[in-house]
Design a protein around this motif. Structure first.
Motif, PDB file in Angstrom:
ATOM      1  N   TYR A 148      93.156 -47.058 -21.282  1.00  0.00           N
ATOM      2  CA  TYR A 148      94.547 -46.709 -20.970  1.00  0.00           C
ATOM      3  C   TYR A 148      94.618 -45.342 -20.282  1.00  0.00           C
ATOM      4  CZ  TYR A 148      97.049 -50.426 -23.497  1.00  0.00           C
ATOM      5  OH  TYR A 148      97.582 -51.619 -23.898  1.00  0.00           O
TER       6      TYR A 148
ATOM      7  N   TRP B 164      98.004 -41.597 -23.776  1.00  0.00           N
ATOM      8  CA  TRP B 164      97.351 -42.884 -23.988  1.00  0.00           C
ATOM      9  C   TRP B 164      95.851 -42.851 -23.733  1.00  0.00           C
ATOM     10  CZ3 TRP B 164      99.668 -46.562 -26.518  1.00  0.00           C
ATOM     11  CH2 TRP B 164     101.058 -46.730 -26.424  1.00  0.00           C
TER      12      TRP B 164
ATOM     13  N   THR C 138     103.117 -39.508 -22.982  1.00  0.00           N
ATOM     14  CA  THR C 138     102.368 -40.153 -24.049  1.00  0.00           C
ATOM     15  C   THR C 138     100.889 -40.125 -23.672  1.00  0.00           C
ATOM     16  OG1 THR C 138     104.238 -41.616 -24.496  1.00  0.00           O
ATOM     17  CG2 THR C 138     102.123 -42.232 -25.450  1.00  0.00           C
TER      18      THR C 138
ATOM     19  N   GLY D 207     102.733 -49.350 -22.984  1.00  0.00           N
ATOM     20  CA  GLY D 207     101.687 -49.629 -23.952  1.00  0.00           C
ATOM     21  C   GLY D 207     102.244 -50.379 -25.138  1.00  0.00           C
TER      22      GLY D 207
END
Length: 416
Positions: free
Chosen positions: A307, A283, A281, A21
């Motif tokens: 995402y 996202w 993470t 990302g």
């Protein structure tokens, strides 16, 4: 234009090559050399970023670490169907960091860190095939983090901290795939935003199973960056009735996703240390980028991103070669959160294999010189961005992307 204008601004306001990302993994030379591990490694004030709970286990009352990196990146684009190609000509970017830790008592330690996890430059040739999405971008984001760590006993510690983020970005793109003035100059827009800021927090813990075996965990909160006073400057606009482009203010919001890292370290054969981190993470909070323009001639827009959460495994080794030299190496796989149909040239992030190495030279009992090197090999990908709309018609933009990076780093550690 309406669906791309702030897309690159805020996707790239946090976007740096070589991280899933818009996340970059350059927060310390010691940790990077070991495959960006560190949540369970106690060796310097780089712990301020990786796991502040470990600060109470440092041997020195004062520890200072500082350094930086040179990011040399390359993006190659090709579309075999149209015969178009492009390659970035981006200047070197230089993310930096500085950490300090202070052992106030046997059970209490404080840490302060300043680092740039988001900061880079990407520049394509003007009027290339994807210029309606991006021509160039320059950005920087600075994080300031203050933490306090408490030792419960020789086995367990925990920490909490405050994070302040501020950033600047300048971005340029052509307005459409063909719009130009009477002299044939392509119509373009430049976006500028500065002083975009917000706050967040972090918590962490460390558990010493034994003298040789440690476990660690760190969580950083979601931070939303909102730009309410960005400017949009338009050039080479045709002087004709109904052209919907005029200088304007604008606002947009981008989530900086929360992340959780857990890991372990284990010392063996006296001189060896193995480290493993598992990073998640979150996202999925980045579902869409909504843009609001102050000037009604520039209609508001919604830019879907969709995402997905990513999980990355990191491995590192350290070897005490002598009293003066410590060698390190590592590997991590970086998973891109970008899903099919959402791949844009301003963030050409495909999955990558990352190989690291480094060395520390102990000048004396108080001063170390740290060096590291990261080679990023992104997996070639055929992908497209399917949500650019022009004249009410969707115009996907796709092709083959190849990205690679060479990132040397240098730093120092001072202990007192």
């Amino acid at each position: 234009m309406k669906k791309i204008l702030f897309l690159a601004l805020f996707t790239l306001a946090s976007a740096v090559m070589y991280a899933g990302g818009y996340r970059v993994s350059l927060q310390g030379n010691k940790s990077l050399a070991m495959g960006h591990t560190g949540v369970a490694v106690v060796n310097s004030s780089e712990l301020v970023f990786h796991n502040p709970a470990g600060l109470v286990f440092l041997e020195n009352k004062l520890s200072i670490s500082a350094g930086g990196f040179g990011v040399f990146s390359n993006i190659a684009y090709e579309n075999e169907a149209t015969g178009t190609t492009a390659r970035t000509d981006s200047p070197m970017s230089t993310p930096v960091y500085a950490y300090a830790s202070y052992q106030a008592t046997d059970w209490l330690a404080f840490g302060l860190g300043v680092y740039t996890p988001y900061g880079s430059s990407v520049s394509y040739e003007d009027d290339w095939a994807g210029s309606h999405l991006i021509n160039n971008i320059e950005l920087q984001a600075i994080y300031v983090q203050a933490s306090a760590a408490i030792k419960v006993n020789k086995h367990f510690s925990f920490s909490g901290g405050f994070i302040y983020v501020t950033g600047d970005v300048n971005f340029n793109k052509n307005l459409t795939r063909s719009l130009a003035d009477l002299e044939g100059n392509r119509s373009e827009v430049t976006i500028d935003a500065s002083g975009v800021s917000n706050t967040g927090w972090t918590v962490s813990a460390m558990f010493n199973v034994s003298e040789k075996f440690r476990l660690g965990a760190t969580y950083r909160s979601l931070i939303r960056l909102t730009a309410d006073e960005a400017t949009a400057d338009f050039e080479n606009i045709p002087n004709s009735p109904g052209t919907p482009f005029a200088d304007s203010g604008a606002s947009a919001e981008l989530p900086m996703p929360a992340e959780m890292t857990v890991g372990l370290s284990y010392e063996f054969c006296d001189k060896w240390l193995f480290a493993f981190d598992l990073n998640t993470t979150f996202w999925s909070v980045y579902e869409s980028l909504d843009i609001e323009f102050d000037n009604p001639l520039n209609p508001d827009s919604v830019n879907p991103r969709n995402y997905k959460n990513s999980i990355n495994a990191r491995f590192g080794l350290q070897y005490e070669a002598s009293d003066k030299f410590t060698l390190r190496g590592g590997y991590y796989f970086d998973e891109s959160p970008v899903q099919a149909g959402y791949f844009a040239p301003e963030t050409p992030r495909n999955d990558s294999n990352n190989f690291t190495a480094g060395i520390t030279y102990k000048v004396n009992d108080r001063f170390d010189i740290d060096a590291s090197f990261l080679f990023v090999h992104s997996i070639e990908v055929d992908a497209s961005y399917d949500y650019y709309v022009e004249g009410g018609v969707t115009a996907p933009f796709g092709g083959t992307y190849k990205t690679n990076g060479f990132i040397p780093g240098i730093g120092m550690t001072y202990k007192l």
